[in-house]
Design an enzyme around this catalytic site. Structure first.
Site, PDB file in Angstrom:
ATOM      1  N   LYS A 113      -5.870  -3.696  -0.828  1.00 29.15           N
ATOM      2  CA  LYS A 113      -6.884  -3.901  -1.862  1.00 29.15           C
ATOM      3  C   LYS A 113      -7.496  -5.292  -1.758  1.00 29.15           C
ATOM      4  CE  LYS A 113      -8.514  -4.844  -6.088  1.00 29.15           C
ATOM      5  NZ  LYS A 113      -8.709  -6.123  -6.772  1.00 29.15           N
ATOM      6  N   ASP A 159      -7.751   0.136  -6.668  1.00 25.44           N
ATOM      7  CA  ASP A 159      -6.760  -0.391  -7.605  1.00 25.44           C
ATOM      8  C   ASP A 159      -6.449   0.685  -8.639  1.00 25.44           C
ATOM      9  OD1 ASP A 159      -8.700  -0.361  -9.635  1.00 25.44           O
ATOM     10  OD2 ASP A 159      -9.414  -2.311  -9.030  1.00 25.44           O
TER      11      ASP A 159
END
Length: 219
Positions: free
Chosen positions: A123, A142
């Site tokens: 991420k 996320d």
DNA sequence: ATCCCGAGGG
DNA sequence: CCCTCTGGAT
């Protein structure tokens, strides 16, 4: 969900949450070194909290070399207000040291190299690549992106890697950087984990979750 | 009380 | 899969 419906959702979210407007409140990513450090610090915290420590941090450690010479113990007090400071102080000092030792002080531009730094998962690497280098290798997933994507029907999976693959297949590359941001905004404001605000949702008519909820109670 | 633009380790 | 790490804002 088909591509046309997904892009319709994208267009509506873009109109609802103007990205250009929002970027003013986001982190300043003009410097790759700062971008990497700030993104590591951003994990599970607000950008407001991170912005509050950036000046003191980078005025004291303006370069990878300067931060590499520091000890985590002396960095920790500077970032105490962001939370997870003990771990993150170690992450950013070790990141600076690795930057100097393995990359000549230059932030690398590949997913594999970025993920070799402590505190940098997929991420975070995605965010650094897309926002600091304008390189779109994928979509940052996320918890918000995960929840909203599943509910809308962008994906059937709960596995972040598969979700990313589904999103990448669904949206044109020009949308990759912003879809992350839009889904986060929507996830925080409307498509919340508990008690989502369906009546305020601009994509409710496209939403699989909403359709299932209504179907469940009306018939 | 609850959540925040996660990652590492078991 | 689970747990831990953390302070601040609301």
């Amino acid at each position: 969900m088909n591509r046309e419906a997904a892009c319709e959702a994208y267009r509506r979210l873009l109109a609802e949450y103007p990205v250009v407007d929002d970027r003013r409140h986001f982190l300043d990513f003009s410097n790759p070194f700062e971008a990497l450090i700030l993104t590591i610090l951003s994990a599970q915290t607000t950008d407001r909290a991170v912005n509050a420590v950036r000046d003191t941090l980078f005025s004291r450690y303006p370069t990878p070399e300067a931060l590499a010479r520091a000890e985590p113990e002396e960095v920790e007090p500077l970032i105490r207000t962001i939370g997870f400071h003990h771990t993150k102080a170690r992450y950013i000092v070790e990141t600076a040291r690795k930057l100097v030792a393995d990359f000549g002080g230059e932030v690398p531009r590949t997913m594999e190299e970025l993920q070799s730094f402590p505190g940098v998962g997929r991420k975070t690497a995605n965010i650094v690549l897309s926002h600091a280098f304008e390189i779109n290798v994928g979509i940052a997933v996320d918890t918000h992106v995960r929840r909203v994507s599943k509910r809308l029907g962008f994906t059937d999976s709960t596995n972040p890697n598969i979700i990313e693959r589904d999103l990448v297949a669904l949206f044109p590359e020009e949308a990759w950087r912003d879809i992350n941001y839009l889904l986060i905004r929507h996830g925080r404001a409307v498509c919340t984990a508990q008690n989502p605000k369906h009546e305020q949702c601009i994509v409710a008519d496209l939403c699989r979750y909403y359709r299932e909820l209504r179907g469940g109670e009306e018939k």
